[in-house]
Design a protein around this motif. Structure first.
Motif, PDB file in Angstrom:
ATOM      1  N   VAL A 117     139.902  76.317 -17.672  1.00 58.77           N
ATOM      2  CA  VAL A 117     141.299  75.994 -17.973  1.00 58.77           C
ATOM      3  C   VAL A 117     141.574  74.518 -17.692  1.00 58.77           C
ATOM      4  O   VAL A 117     142.251  73.836 -18.469  1.00 58.77           O
ATOM      5  CB  VAL A 117     142.258  76.887 -17.169  1.00 58.77           C
ATOM      6  CG1 VAL A 117     143.706  76.574 -17.537  1.00 58.77           C
ATOM      7  CG2 VAL A 117     141.958  78.361 -17.420  1.00 58.77           C
TER       8      VAL A 117
ATOM      9  N   PHE B 249     145.382  75.185 -21.475  1.00 59.33           N
ATOM     10  CA  PHE B 249     145.846  76.564 -21.598  1.00 59.33           C
ATOM     11  C   PHE B 249     145.840  77.073 -23.042  1.00 59.33           C
ATOM     12  O   PHE B 249     145.707  78.274 -23.271  1.00 59.33           O
ATOM     13  CB  PHE B 249     147.273  76.686 -21.044  1.00 59.33           C
ATOM     14  CG  PHE B 249     147.360  76.544 -19.557  1.00 59.33           C
ATOM     15  CD1 PHE B 249     147.096  77.619 -18.719  1.00 59.33           C
ATOM     16  CD2 PHE B 249     147.704  75.325 -18.979  1.00 59.33           C
ATOM     17  CE1 PHE B 249     147.173  77.490 -17.342  1.00 59.33           C
ATOM     18  CE2 PHE B 249     147.791  75.190 -17.600  1.00 59.33           C
ATOM     19  CZ  PHE B 249     147.528  76.267 -16.785  1.00 59.33           C
ATOM     20  N   ASP B 250     146.004  76.192 -24.002  1.00 54.96           N
ATOM     21  CA  ASP B 250     146.252  76.630 -25.378  1.00 54.96           C
ATOM     22  C   ASP B 250     145.055  76.464 -26.294  1.00 54.96           C
ATOM     23  O   ASP B 250     145.195  76.521 -27.521  1.00 54.96           O
ATOM     24  CB  ASP B 250     147.462  75.869 -25.938  1.00 54.96           C
ATOM     25  CG  ASP B 250     148.734  76.191 -25.173  1.00 54.96           C
ATOM     26  OD1 ASP B 250     148.931  77.369 -24.833  1.00 54.96           O
ATOM     27  OD2 ASP B 250     149.516  75.256 -24.911  1.00 54.96           O
TER      28      ASP B 250
ATOM     29  N   GLU C 234     141.049  77.812 -27.387  1.00 50.45           N
ATOM     30  CA  GLU C 234     140.336  79.097 -27.406  1.00 50.45           C
ATOM     31  C   GLU C 234     139.638  79.349 -26.077  1.00 50.45           C
ATOM     32  O   GLU C 234     139.685  80.461 -25.529  1.00 50.45           O
ATOM     33  CB  GLU C 234     139.312  79.109 -28.537  1.00 50.45           C
ATOM     34  CG  GLU C 234     138.527  80.418 -28.627  1.00 50.45           C
ATOM     35  CD  GLU C 234     137.526  80.414 -29.768  1.00 50.45           C
ATOM     36  OE1 GLU C 234     136.741  81.386 -29.864  1.00 50.45           O
ATOM     37  OE2 GLU C 234     137.527  79.448 -30.559  1.00 50.45           O
TER      38      GLU C 234
ATOM     39  N   ARG D 258     142.318  80.119 -23.290  1.00 49.46           N
ATOM     40  CA  ARG D 258     142.888  81.467 -23.450  1.00 49.46           C
ATOM     41  C   ARG D 258     141.877  82.541 -23.073  1.00 49.46           C
ATOM     42  O   ARG D 258     142.226  83.558 -22.463  1.00 49.46           O
ATOM     43  CB  ARG D 258     143.370  81.669 -24.888  1.00 49.46           C
ATOM     44  CG  ARG D 258     144.627  80.875 -25.242  1.00 49.46           C
ATOM     45  CD  ARG D 258     145.236  81.375 -26.536  1.00 49.46           C
ATOM     46  NE  ARG D 258     144.328  81.209 -27.658  1.00 49.46           N
ATOM     47  CZ  ARG D 258     144.290  80.136 -28.440  1.00 49.46           C
ATOM     48  NH1 ARG D 258     145.119  79.125 -28.207  1.00 49.46           N
ATOM     49  NH2 ARG D 258     143.450  80.051 -29.447  1.00 49.46           N
ATOM     50  N   THR D 259     140.610  82.316 -23.427  1.00 44.18           N
ATOM     51  CA  THR D 259     139.577  83.296 -23.078  1.00 44.18           C
ATOM     52  C   THR D 259     139.416  83.399 -21.571  1.00 44.18           C
ATOM     53  O   THR D 259     139.272  84.491 -21.018  1.00 44.18           O
ATOM     54  CB  THR D 259     138.230  82.906 -23.723  1.00 44.18           C
ATOM     55  OG1 THR D 259     138.381  82.884 -25.146  1.00 44.18           O
ATOM     56  CG2 THR D 259     137.137  83.900 -23.351  1.00 44.18           C
TER      57      THR D 259
ATOM     58  N   VAL E  67     141.683  82.734 -19.199  1.00 47.94           N
ATOM     59  CA  VAL E  67     142.842  83.423 -18.624  1.00 47.94           C
ATOM     60  C   VAL E  67     142.784  84.915 -18.947  1.00 47.94           C
ATOM     61  O   VAL E  67     143.106  85.762 -18.103  1.00 47.94           O
ATOM     62  CB  VAL E  67     144.159  82.801 -19.133  1.00 47.94           C
ATOM     63  CG1 VAL E  67     145.357  83.612 -18.650  1.00 47.94           C
ATOM     64  CG2 VAL E  67     144.276  81.351 -18.654  1.00 47.94           C
ATOM     65  N   ARG E  68     142.360  85.244 -20.160  1.00 46.31           N
ATOM     66  CA  ARG E  68     142.231  86.659 -20.521  1.00 46.31           C
ATOM     67  C   ARG E  68     141.236  87.376 -19.615  1.00 46.31           C
ATOM     68  O   ARG E  68     141.482  88.493 -19.153  1.00 46.31           O
ATOM     69  CB  ARG E  68     141.793  86.784 -21.979  1.00 46.31           C
ATOM     70  CG  ARG E  68     141.798  88.228 -22.514  1.00 46.31           C
ATOM     71  CD  ARG E  68     141.332  88.296 -23.957  1.00 46.31           C
ATOM     72  NE  ARG E  68     142.190  87.507 -24.810  1.00 46.31           N
ATOM     73  CZ  ARG E  68     141.795  86.459 -25.521  1.00 46.31           C
ATOM     74  NH1 ARG E  68     140.539  86.040 -25.437  1.00 46.31           N
ATOM     75  NH2 ARG E  68     142.632  85.797 -26.277  1.00 46.31           N
TER      76      ARG E  68
ATOM     77  N   ARG F  21     151.054  82.867 -17.132  1.00 47.72           N
ATOM     78  CA  ARG F  21     150.063  83.435 -18.061  1.00 47.72           C
ATOM     79  C   ARG F  21     149.363  84.650 -17.457  1.00 47.72           C
ATOM     80  O   ARG F  21     148.814  85.464 -18.184  1.00 47.72           O
ATOM     81  CB  ARG F  21     149.026  82.377 -18.422  1.00 47.72           C
ATOM     82  CG  ARG F  21     149.604  81.091 -19.002  1.00 47.72           C
ATOM     83  CD  ARG F  21     149.593  81.089 -20.501  1.00 47.72           C
ATOM     84  NE  ARG F  21     150.257  79.901 -21.031  1.00 47.72           N
ATOM     85  CZ  ARG F  21     149.814  79.222 -22.091  1.00 47.72           C
ATOM     86  NH1 ARG F  21     148.718  79.602 -22.706  1.00 47.72           N
ATOM     87  NH2 ARG F  21     150.490  78.180 -22.527  1.00 47.72           N
TER      88      ARG F  21
ATOM     89  N   ALA G  50     144.279  90.548 -27.052  1.00 45.70           N
ATOM     90  CA  ALA G  50     144.454  89.186 -26.564  1.00 45.70           C
ATOM     91  C   ALA G  50     145.736  89.096 -25.766  1.00 45.70           C
ATOM     92  O   ALA G  50     146.696  89.815 -26.008  1.00 45.70           O
ATOM     93  CB  ALA G  50     144.517  88.216 -27.763  1.00 45.70           C
ATOM     94  N   GLU G  51     145.708  88.165 -24.779  1.00 50.29           N
ATOM     95  CA  GLU G  51     146.909  87.997 -23.947  1.00 50.29           C
ATOM     96  C   GLU G  51     147.955  87.200 -24.709  1.00 50.29           C
ATOM     97  O   GLU G  51     147.639  86.291 -25.433  1.00 50.29           O
ATOM     98  CB  GLU G  51     146.515  87.282 -22.645  1.00 50.29           C
ATOM     99  CG  GLU G  51     145.473  88.030 -21.871  1.00 50.29           C
ATOM    100  CD  GLU G  51     145.933  89.401 -21.422  1.00 50.29           C
ATOM    101  OE1 GLU G  51     147.139  89.557 -21.170  1.00 50.29           O
ATOM    102  OE2 GLU G  51     145.104  90.306 -21.324  1.00 50.29           O
TER     103      GLU G  51
END
Length: 302
Positions: free
Chosen positions: A81, A86-87, A89, A92-93, A95-96, A153, A301-302
Motif C-alpha cells: 500500500v 490505495f487506488d 490494483e 486494492r489487492t 487491502v483485500r 478501507r 472485491a472490497e
C-alpha cells in the motif's frame, strides 16, 4: 545535491490532508526506513499485550509455528500500500487480503482500532527518542490521515481523526486492557526468538536482551518478564541515540527504501504475488470461527 533537511522542506510544502500518501512515503522510505521498520515491529508487538489479541494470535499458531512467514507477509502487505497507493490494483489487492484474513476471525472493532493506533503512535514515539530528527506537524497530520484512510478501507468504525486522537485512544486502551495471558506470552517469546534468529547464533542472547531493554514497564508487566537492569537499558538506548547522531551527519538517501528490500524479509527469495500473501484460514480450525471463508478468487472485491 540534496541536503540533509531538503526533503523535510519538500514535505512542508505539501498539504497533509490532500498529499498524505506522498508525505508518508517520503517520510518512511527516504527519511526513516530503518527506524519506521523497527517502530512498526514494536507496534505489532505491543498488540500482543491485549489478551484478546495475543490469545487469538496464539490460537492461530501463525506467530508461534510460522513466525518468519507471518512477519514477512504482514510487512509486505502493508508495504504494498505504501509503495503503490490505495487506488492501484496492487494496493486494492493488499487491502483485500488484509480484510479477508481479519474477517475470518471474531475480532472486535475496538481491538482493530487499537492496532491501527499503534501504527500511528509508536513510530512518533520511537523517533522522538531514537530518530535523527523528530516528525514535523505536517508528517504527524499525514500519518493520521494515511491510517485513517487505511482504517476506513478495513471497515473500522469510530476512527480517530487527528494524531492526538490516535494517541489518546491508544493510551486509554492500553491502560484498560493490557494484562497477562499465557498464549500471548508464547507469541511474545516466539517473536523475540525470530528477531534473535536474524543474527549469528552467539549474538542471540544479546539481541533478546536488547529487545527486552526497549520494552516499557507496562509491556514487561503484561508478559511477566523481569525488568532489565539500568546498564542493559542504558547501553541499548544509548547505542540507538548514537546511531541517530551518526545518521544525521550522513548524506540523505537518494532512492526510496521499501520494506520488501529489508534483509529481515526472508521467505520469498524468488519473489511473491500480493494475492497469495497471508493466511487462508480453515473454518473451525485454530481460532477461525467464520463459516464459508473463501480464497481470494472466490471473494468479492472490497
Amino acid at each position: 545535491m540534496v541536503q540533509r533537511y531538503d526533503r523535510l522542506k519538500e514535505i512542508q510544502r505539501l498539504d497533509p490532508e490532500r498529499d498524505f500518501l506522498e508525505i508518508y512515503r517520503l517520510t518512511v522510505t527516504y527519511e526513516f526506513p530503518w527506524d519506521v521498520t523497527r517502530a512498526l515491529e514494536l507496534a505489532l508487538y505491543r498488540t500482543y499485550a491485549v489478551p484478546s489479541i495475543g490469545r487469538l494470535l496464539d490460537e492461530t499458531a501463525e506467530l508461534t509455528e510460522r513466525t518468519q512467514k507471518r512477519y514477512d507477509d504482514t510487512a509486505l502487505l502493508l508495504d504494498t500500500v505504501v509503495e503503490h497507493g490505495f487506488d492501484t490494483e496492487e494496493g486494492r489487492t493488499a487491502v483485500r487480503r488484509i480484510n479477508q484474513m481479519h474477517r475470518s476471525y471474531d475480532i472486535s472493532n475496538d481491538d482493530m482500532r487499537y492496532v491501527l493506533c499503534t501504527f500511528v503512535v509508536t513510530p512518533k514515539r520511537w523517533l522522538d527518542e531514537f530518530g535523527w530528527r523528530r516528525l514535523s506537524d505536517h508528517e504527524l497530520r499525514a500519518f493520521a490521515t494515511y491510517y485513517r484512510t487505511l482504517g476506513a478501507r478495513m471497515g473500522i468504525k469510530d476512527l480517530p481523526q487527528s494524531y492526538e486522537d490516535f494517541e489518546r485512544t491508544l493510551d486509554t486502551y492500553e491502560h484498560e486492557h493490557f494484562g497477562w495471558d499465557e498464549g500471548a506470552r508464547r507469541v511474545s517469546d516466539a517473536t523475540l526468538a525470530l528477531m534473535a534468529s536474524w543474527y549469528p547464533a552467539p549474538l542471540a542472547p544479546l539481541v533478546r536482551g536488547a529487545s527486552l531493554a526497549l520494552l516499557d514497564d507496562s509491556l514487561l508487566r503484561a508478559f511477566r518478564y523481569d525488568r532489565p537492569g539500568p546498564v542493559a537499558r542504558g547501553l541499548t538506548r544509548g547505542a540507538l541515540r548514537l546511531r541517530a547522531r551518526a545518521v544525521r551527519l550522513l548524506p540523505p538517501r537518494r532512492k526510496p527504501h521499501y520494506a520488501r528490500q529489508n534483509p529481515e524479509i526472508k521467505g520469498y527469495p524468488d519473489g511473491y504475488e500480493v494475492a497469495a500473501l497471508g493466511t487462508f484460514p480453515t473454518p473451525g480450525v485454530r481460532g477461525c470461527p467464520v463459516p464459508g471463508h473463501r480464497r481470494p478468487a472466490e471473494a468479492p472485491a472490497e
